[in-house]
Enzyme design. Sequence first.
Site, PDB file in Angstrom:
ATOM      1  CG  PHE A 359     -45.604  24.271  19.549  1.00 40.59           C
ATOM      2  CD1 PHE A 359     -45.895  24.423  18.206  1.00 40.59           C
ATOM      3  CD2 PHE A 359     -46.335  23.386  20.302  1.00 40.59           C
ATOM      4  CE1 PHE A 359     -46.919  23.701  17.629  1.00 40.59           C
ATOM      5  CE2 PHE A 359     -47.363  22.656  19.733  1.00 40.59           C
ATOM      6  CZ  PHE A 359     -47.653  22.814  18.390  1.00 40.59           C
ATOM      7  CG  ASP A 473     -48.571  17.534  20.595  1.00 44.91           C
ATOM      8  OD1 ASP A 473     -48.558  16.277  20.565  1.00 44.91           O
ATOM      9  OD2 ASP A 473     -47.543  18.216  20.664  1.00 44.91           O
TER      10      ASP A 473
END
Length: 666
Positions: A359, A473
């Site tokens: 991210f 994740d």
Amino acid sequence: MSAMFLRTFLFLFLLHREVADSCGGNDAFTFNGFRCRKIVPDGIASITSNGLLVVTNNTFESKGHAFYPTPLRFRDSPNGTVFSFSTTFVFAFISELADLGGDGMAFLVSPTKDFSGAIGNQYLGLFNSSNLGNPTNHVLAIELDTIPNPEFHDIDDNHVGININDMKSDELHTAGYYLNDTGSFENLSLSSGQTMQVWVDYDSHAMRLDVTLASIPMAKPHRPLLSAVVNLSSVLLETMYVGFSSSTGPWLTSHYVLGWSFKMNGVAQALDPSLMPSLPRAKSNHKLKVLRIGLPLASAGFAVIIAGIIVSIVRWRIKYAEVLEDWELEYGPHRFSCRDLFIATKGFNDKELVGIGGFGKVYKGVLQTSKSEIAVKRVSHESRQGMREFIAEIVSIGRLRHRNLVQLLGYCRRKGELLLVYDYMPNGSLDKFLYDQEKPTLDWATRFRIIKGVASGLLYLHEDWEQVVIHRDIKASNVLLDHELNGRLGDFGLARLYDHGTDPHTTHIVGTMGYLAPEFVRTGKATTITDVFAFGIFLLEVACGKRPVDSIASGEKLILLDWVVENWWQESILATRDPRLGEEYVVEEMELVLKLGLLCSHPLPAGRPSMRQVVEYLEGEAALPELSPTYLSFSVPAMLHNEGFDDYIMSYPSSVATSSAISEGR
Ligand SMILES: *[C@@H]1O[C@H](CO)[C@@H](O)[C@H](O)[C@H]1NC(C)=O
Ligand SMILES: *[C@@H]1O[C@H](CO)[C@@H](O)[C@H](O)[C@H]1NC(C)=O
Ligand SMILES: *[C@@H]1O[C@H](CO)[C@@H](O)[C@H](O)[C@H]1NC(C)=O
Ligand SMILES: *[C@@H]1O[C@H](CO)[C@@H](O)[C@H](O)[C@H]1NC(C)=O
Ligand SMILES: *[C@@H]1O[C@H](CO)[C@@H](O)[C@H](O)[C@H]1NC(C)=O
Ligand SMILES: *[C@@H]1O[C@H](CO)[C@@H](O)[C@H](O)[C@H]1NC(C)=O
């Protein structure tokens, strides 16, 4: 009006011109601050009592210059070769409105110190409309321009350019620098108020002019921001002045130079920021200030223009500054000031970089007020759509306290960027301990404790909170270790960002290859059960000390899940344990973890336990069910061994895709 101002200031500064000569020489000088007053200010420029060179102070529509008093010799004879030279200076632009200032500043080399005929504003005090582009100007300028001027082909409101006799740059680039290691480009905002440094290096032999930018206290980046071949022999005369020029427009901006060094035929002496004068503190309450200063200045005719300017300032402010909408006020305690985060991370300095995740980059920081250590994750995000729901979710998760989740402390929002603030985890991520030979081997007791911790954190997200949070994740690199080596799950809830987002490319690749459940690969739909699949792979990873898809000798890939299944089938499952553990492990626990890993990563969703069951198995509160032999017939090795192949294809056609998806990953 402005001409009178200029003349008054000029007069004042002429009075101030002292020729105290304790620093500087004929072809090299170094100023860490300008207390010795060797530099000659002109126009609105001045030197403060603490030695700060103010090229333009907080005044509308003005210009200022400052020069080294004596001309420097740039070639031996009028037609001789131009010398190489190098210069570096430290500067800061401080504007009343965060990130919004103008017009800019330039370092310049010029045959004259007299720029009284030049225009400020977009001309930066360098030229006027009649001499623009004229080769007889003999001006080389390195511009730091914070206003986009289409007439000069500017690219944006934050660029650095090499200008020769003209405001159109020969070469220009958005302000920033290239990272030494990855070579990727990082933006810097010239108007941020941040202290930055420029290096200008001319190699006359190669005719190469390099311009490099960095923020203080960064070292000079290896790759210059601009690098151009320019033949300066028609530009530079035998002797030239060097100095700075800057101008302001409708924005209240101060352009400061804190230090400067120059050397002909050599490398300019390095500057020492610790010796430089400090900058005045930035003021707050920007909008009101503009109104207060702006309106009295304006005569009736100006009022309309000023009002227009204010409207555009407000509009620009919305566009560029920290984003805060009404609905966010209720998150007050969770809002951080982006400026504080900037300071805490030393301007998102590379040295503070502690990780790069799916991210975004994670930086370590220390909050100035509390001195507490934080980790700041920079997530770039263009879409405002769904941001409200996302922030609501992130913040409510952040209100939770669970010892196995990395605590979210708050956030700050800027245009296109979300900064998430977490507790800092001194021991970094688990994958480093598993795969990095430099790190000590984690003993089995620690691994087992980490596994149980992560399981309980995930159970909390799945079942014990008002809303189901799917992590999406789970993997060793998302498990962080606190100072006691407890495992804490990080990055929870973040995947949701892409649900709301508009980027179709990222929507379906959230998650990491090798951890993706077969039905997720097929449908793209994440559920708690796809999390359980990834958790199963994570268990195998921790027990075996191998990546989900590991490279083995001869360039082949080892698919961890298949390998453990095969060993289980051959009744040698314990042989898959991490060899680094030796004999130091508890047989029952190891077997439990490996088999639980297989169960969680069952190819069929219905075959997987829930996280509550997982925690019960791990805590010994329930017995792990035996893996049914059908498991094998569904799993990939069965296909490889050519057993039940047709059944397999018929009952579970998409697994072929699964196996290929898994082997793509690492
Ligand atoms: C700009 O500098 C002049 C001269 O030093 C000073 O009188 C004036 O107050 C300054 N303006 C601001 C806004 O600081
Ligand atoms: C130097 O250059 C000038 C103009 O470019 C030219 O007129 C002059 O002849 C040159 N002198 C020598 C010695 O080459
Ligand atoms: C433009 O600048 C030049 C050089 O400074 C000066 O000689 C000239 O008078 C200026 N022209 C105008 C129209 O101001
Ligand atoms: C850097 O600045 C450019 C131009 O303003 C912009 O297009 C780009 O998105 C910025 N990149 C980042 C990472 O902020
Ligand atoms: C980048 O590389 C240059 C030259 O190789 C070096 O001087 C500088 O310290 C490096 N910068 C960082 C931030 O590592
Ligand atoms: C650089 O420019 C000068 C003058 O315009 C010219 O005489 C010289 O040949 C040029 N040098 C190169 C290498 O092009």
